[in-house]
Design a protein around this motif. Structure first.
Motif, PDB file in Angstrom:
ATOM      1  N   CYS A 106      -6.363 -29.035   7.748  1.00  0.00           N
ATOM      2  CA  CYS A 106      -6.848 -28.672   6.413  1.00  0.00           C
ATOM      3  C   CYS A 106      -6.385 -29.738   5.429  1.00  0.00           C
ATOM      4  O   CYS A 106      -5.199 -30.082   5.382  1.00  0.00           O
ATOM      5  CB  CYS A 106      -6.316 -27.303   6.010  1.00  0.00           C
ATOM      6  N   ASP A 107      -7.309 -30.266   4.635  1.00  0.00           N
ATOM      7  CA  ASP A 107      -6.950 -31.321   3.690  1.00  0.00           C
ATOM      8  C   ASP A 107      -6.226 -30.785   2.464  1.00  0.00           C
ATOM      9  O   ASP A 107      -5.709 -31.557   1.666  1.00  0.00           O
ATOM     10  CB  ASP A 107      -8.184 -32.123   3.278  1.00  0.00           C
ATOM     11  N   ALA A 108      -6.171 -29.476   2.292  1.00  0.00           N
ATOM     12  CA  ALA A 108      -5.470 -28.899   1.148  1.00  0.00           C
ATOM     13  C   ALA A 108      -4.037 -28.502   1.495  1.00  0.00           C
ATOM     14  O   ALA A 108      -3.095 -28.932   0.844  1.00  0.00           O
ATOM     15  CB  ALA A 108      -6.238 -27.693   0.620  1.00  0.00           C
ATOM     16  N   CYS A 109      -3.859 -27.709   2.549  1.00  0.00           N
ATOM     17  CA  CYS A 109      -2.522 -27.225   2.886  1.00  0.00           C
ATOM     18  C   CYS A 109      -1.859 -28.021   4.007  1.00  0.00           C
ATOM     19  O   CYS A 109      -0.649 -27.933   4.201  1.00  0.00           O
ATOM     20  CB  CYS A 109      -2.556 -25.748   3.251  1.00  0.00           C
ATOM     21  N   GLY A 110      -2.632 -28.782   4.788  1.00  0.00           N
ATOM     22  CA  GLY A 110      -2.073 -29.618   5.839  1.00  0.00           C
ATOM     23  C   GLY A 110      -1.837 -28.931   7.168  1.00  0.00           C
ATOM     24  O   GLY A 110      -1.360 -29.556   8.113  1.00  0.00           O
ATOM     25  N   GLU A 111      -2.167 -27.657   7.278  1.00  0.00           N
ATOM     26  CA  GLU A 111      -1.972 -26.945   8.541  1.00  0.00           C
ATOM     27  C   GLU A 111      -3.162 -27.196   9.465  1.00  0.00           C
ATOM     28  O   GLU A 111      -4.228 -27.621   9.040  1.00  0.00           O
ATOM     29  CB  GLU A 111      -1.779 -25.454   8.283  1.00  0.00           C
ATOM     30  N   VAL A 112      -2.966 -26.891  10.767  1.00  0.00           N
ATOM     31  CA  VAL A 112      -3.976 -27.153  11.790  1.00  0.00           C
ATOM     32  C   VAL A 112      -4.702 -25.846  12.118  1.00  0.00           C
ATOM     33  O   VAL A 112      -4.069 -24.801  12.293  1.00  0.00           O
ATOM     34  CB  VAL A 112      -3.307 -27.735  13.056  1.00  0.00           C
ATOM     35  N   PHE A 113      -6.035 -25.939  12.218  1.00  0.00           N
ATOM     36  CA  PHE A 113      -6.847 -24.761  12.488  1.00  0.00           C
ATOM     37  C   PHE A 113      -7.942 -25.078  13.493  1.00  0.00           C
ATOM     38  O   PHE A 113      -8.302 -26.244  13.700  1.00  0.00           O
ATOM     39  CB  PHE A 113      -7.498 -24.252  11.185  1.00  0.00           C
ATOM     40  N   CYS A 114      -8.484 -24.016  14.080  1.00  0.00           N
ATOM     41  CA  CYS A 114      -9.646 -24.148  14.974  1.00  0.00           C
ATOM     42  C   CYS A 114     -10.890 -24.247  14.089  1.00  0.00           C
ATOM     43  O   CYS A 114     -10.825 -24.076  12.874  1.00  0.00           O
ATOM     44  CB  CYS A 114      -9.731 -22.957  15.921  1.00  0.00           C
ATOM     45  N   LYS A 115     -12.034 -24.460  14.709  1.00  0.00           N
ATOM     46  CA  LYS A 115     -13.275 -24.623  13.951  1.00  0.00           C
ATOM     47  C   LYS A 115     -13.666 -23.354  13.188  1.00  0.00           C
ATOM     48  O   LYS A 115     -14.344 -23.421  12.175  1.00  0.00           O
ATOM     49  CB  LYS A 115     -14.419 -25.047  14.873  1.00  0.00           C
ATOM     50  N   ASP A 116     -13.228 -22.211  13.657  1.00  0.00           N
ATOM     51  CA  ASP A 116     -13.580 -20.953  13.001  1.00  0.00           C
ATOM     52  C   ASP A 116     -12.762 -20.690  11.744  1.00  0.00           C
ATOM     53  O   ASP A 116     -13.165 -19.894  10.898  1.00  0.00           O
ATOM     54  CB  ASP A 116     -13.399 -19.784  13.975  1.00  0.00           C
TER      55      ASP A 116
END
Length: 143
Positions: free
Chosen positions: A25-35
Protein backbone atom coordinates in the motif's frame (compact mmCIF):
# COMPACT_ATOMS: atom_id res chain seq x y z
CA UNK A 1 8.26 -26.61 0.57
CA UNK A 2 11.04 -25.73 -1.86
CA UNK A 3 11.09 -21.91 -1.64
CA UNK A 4 9.74 -20.95 1.81
CA UNK A 5 10.92 -17.31 1.54
CA UNK A 6 8.66 -16.56 -1.43
CA UNK A 7 5.47 -14.62 -0.86
CA UNK A 8 4.08 -12.67 2.05
CA UNK A 9 0.93 -12.93 4.11
CA UNK A 10 -1.78 -10.33 3.60
CA UNK A 11 -1.74 -7.78 6.44
CA UNK A 12 -5.55 -7.73 6.62
CA UNK A 13 -6.42 -9.45 9.92
CA UNK A 14 -9.42 -11.27 8.47
CA UNK A 15 -7.47 -12.60 5.47
CA UNK A 16 -3.81 -13.44 6.20
CA UNK A 17 -3.65 -15.22 2.81
CA UNK A 18 -0.18 -16.21 1.57
CA UNK A 19 0.29 -14.22 -1.63
CA UNK A 20 3.17 -14.85 -4.01
CA UNK A 21 2.66 -11.47 -5.68
CA UNK A 22 2.00 -9.24 -2.67
CA UNK A 23 1.24 -5.56 -3.15
CA UNK A 24 2.47 -2.77 -0.89
CA UNK A 25 0.00 0.00 0.00
CA UNK A 26 1.47 3.36 -1.01
CA UNK A 27 -0.26 5.10 1.91
CA UNK A 28 0.38 2.91 4.96
CA UNK A 29 3.23 0.74 3.62
CA UNK A 30 1.73 -2.61 4.64
CA UNK A 31 1.54 -5.63 2.31
CA UNK A 32 -1.79 -6.92 1.02
CA UNK A 33 -3.24 -9.44 -1.42
CA UNK A 34 -5.06 -8.26 -4.55
CA UNK A 35 -8.41 -8.37 -2.75
CA UNK A 36 -7.35 -5.97 0.03
CA UNK A 37 -4.90 -3.57 -1.67
CA UNK A 38 -7.51 -0.83 -2.19
CA UNK A 39 -7.69 1.77 0.60
CA UNK A 40 -11.24 0.80 1.47
CA UNK A 41 -10.36 -2.91 1.18
CA UNK A 42 -8.15 -2.74 4.25
CA UNK A 43 -9.63 0.33 5.96
CA UNK A 44 -6.38 2.21 5.46
CA UNK A 45 -5.79 4.76 8.19
CA UNK A 46 -3.40 6.72 5.93
CA UNK A 47 -5.66 6.86 2.86
CA UNK A 48 -6.33 10.57 3.34
CA UNK A 49 -2.69 11.24 2.41
CA UNK A 50 -3.00 9.68 -1.04
CA UNK A 51 -6.67 9.37 -1.92
CA UNK A 52 -7.21 13.03 -2.86
CA UNK A 53 -9.70 13.97 -5.54
CA UNK A 54 -10.51 17.46 -6.74
CA UNK A 55 -14.00 17.66 -8.22
CA UNK A 56 -14.61 19.85 -11.25
CA UNK A 57 -17.64 22.06 -11.67
CA UNK A 58 -19.81 20.61 -14.49
CA UNK A 59 -20.81 24.10 -15.65
CA UNK A 60 -17.61 26.18 -15.68
CA UNK A 61 -15.04 23.31 -15.63
CA UNK A 62 -13.17 24.95 -12.73
CA UNK A 63 -11.63 22.76 -10.00
CA UNK A 64 -13.51 23.10 -6.70
CA UNK A 65 -11.33 22.63 -3.59
CA UNK A 66 -12.79 20.28 -1.00
CA UNK A 67 -11.52 20.27 2.57
CA UNK A 68 -10.97 17.05 4.51
CA UNK A 69 -14.26 15.71 5.82
CA UNK A 70 -16.45 17.68 3.40
CA UNK A 71 -18.79 15.96 0.95
CA UNK A 72 -17.70 16.87 -2.61
CA UNK A 73 -21.28 16.98 -3.95
CA UNK A 74 -22.31 19.56 -1.36
CA UNK A 75 -19.22 21.72 -1.96
CA UNK A 76 -19.69 21.65 -5.75
CA UNK A 77 -23.37 22.50 -5.29
CA UNK A 78 -22.46 25.49 -3.13
CA UNK A 79 -19.93 26.59 -5.75
CA UNK A 80 -22.60 26.40 -8.45
CA UNK A 81 -24.95 28.51 -6.31
CA UNK A 82 -22.44 31.20 -5.31
CA UNK A 83 -19.06 31.28 -7.06
CA UNK A 84 -19.67 29.70 -10.47
CA UNK A 85 -18.57 31.88 -13.39
CA UNK A 86 -20.80 30.03 -15.87
CA UNK A 87 -23.15 32.32 -17.75
CA UNK A 88 -25.22 30.72 -20.51
CA UNK A 89 -25.77 34.15 -22.09
CA UNK A 90 -22.03 34.45 -22.72
CA UNK A 91 -21.79 31.14 -24.56
CA UNK A 92 -20.98 31.86 -28.18
CA UNK A 93 -22.92 29.64 -30.53
CA UNK A 94 -22.16 31.37 -33.80
CA UNK A 95 -18.36 31.20 -33.97
CA UNK A 96 -17.64 30.34 -37.62
CA UNK A 97 -16.95 33.67 -39.33
CA UNK A 98 -17.40 34.02 -43.08
CA UNK A 99 -14.11 34.56 -44.94
CA UNK A 100 -15.70 36.64 -47.72
CA UNK A 101 -14.17 40.14 -47.47
CA UNK A 102 -16.70 42.59 -46.05
CA UNK A 103 -19.08 39.91 -44.73
CA UNK A 104 -19.56 39.89 -40.97
CA UNK A 105 -21.92 36.92 -40.72
CA UNK A 106 -21.14 33.95 -38.46
CA UNK A 107 -22.62 30.49 -38.66
CA UNK A 108 -23.23 27.87 -35.98
CA UNK A 109 -21.56 25.16 -38.06
CA UNK A 110 -18.70 25.34 -40.52
CA UNK A 111 -19.71 25.68 -44.16
CA UNK A 112 -16.53 24.71 -46.01
CA UNK A 113 -16.01 25.29 -49.72
CA UNK A 114 -15.04 22.00 -51.39
CA UNK A 115 -12.73 23.79 -53.82
CA UNK A 116 -10.71 26.27 -51.73
CA UNK A 117 -11.38 24.86 -48.25
CA UNK A 118 -12.46 28.24 -46.86
CA UNK A 119 -15.23 28.70 -44.30
CA UNK A 120 -18.17 30.83 -45.44
CA UNK A 121 -21.69 31.80 -44.42
CA UNK A 122 -24.75 30.28 -46.10
CA UNK A 123 -25.03 33.26 -48.46
CA UNK A 124 -21.40 32.94 -49.70
CA UNK A 125 -21.02 29.14 -49.60
CA UNK A 126 -20.95 28.61 -53.37
CA UNK A 127 -17.63 29.23 -55.19
CA UNK A 128 -19.15 31.91 -57.43
CA UNK A 129 -20.53 33.80 -54.41
CA UNK A 130 -17.14 34.23 -52.68
CA UNK A 131 -14.88 34.63 -55.73
CA UNK A 132 -13.26 31.28 -55.08
CA UNK A 133 -9.57 31.23 -55.99
CA UNK A 134 -9.69 27.50 -56.69
CA UNK A 135 -12.79 27.71 -58.95
CA UNK A 136 -10.72 28.01 -62.14
CA UNK A 137 -9.37 24.47 -61.84
CA UNK A 138 -11.72 21.47 -62.09
CA UNK A 139 -12.17 19.18 -59.10
CA UNK A 140 -10.75 15.72 -59.74
CA UNK A 141 -12.15 12.99 -57.55
CA UNK A 142 -10.30 9.69 -57.57
CA UNK A 143 -12.68 6.81 -57.48
Amino acid sequence: MELPWLGRHCSERTCRQLDFLPLKCDACGEVFCKDHIRYDGHSCSSAYKKNVQVPVCPLCNAPVPVQKGEVPDIVVGAHMDKDCKYNPAQQKIFTNKCLKPGCKRKEMMKVVCEQCGGNFCIKHRHPLDHDCKASSRPISKAG
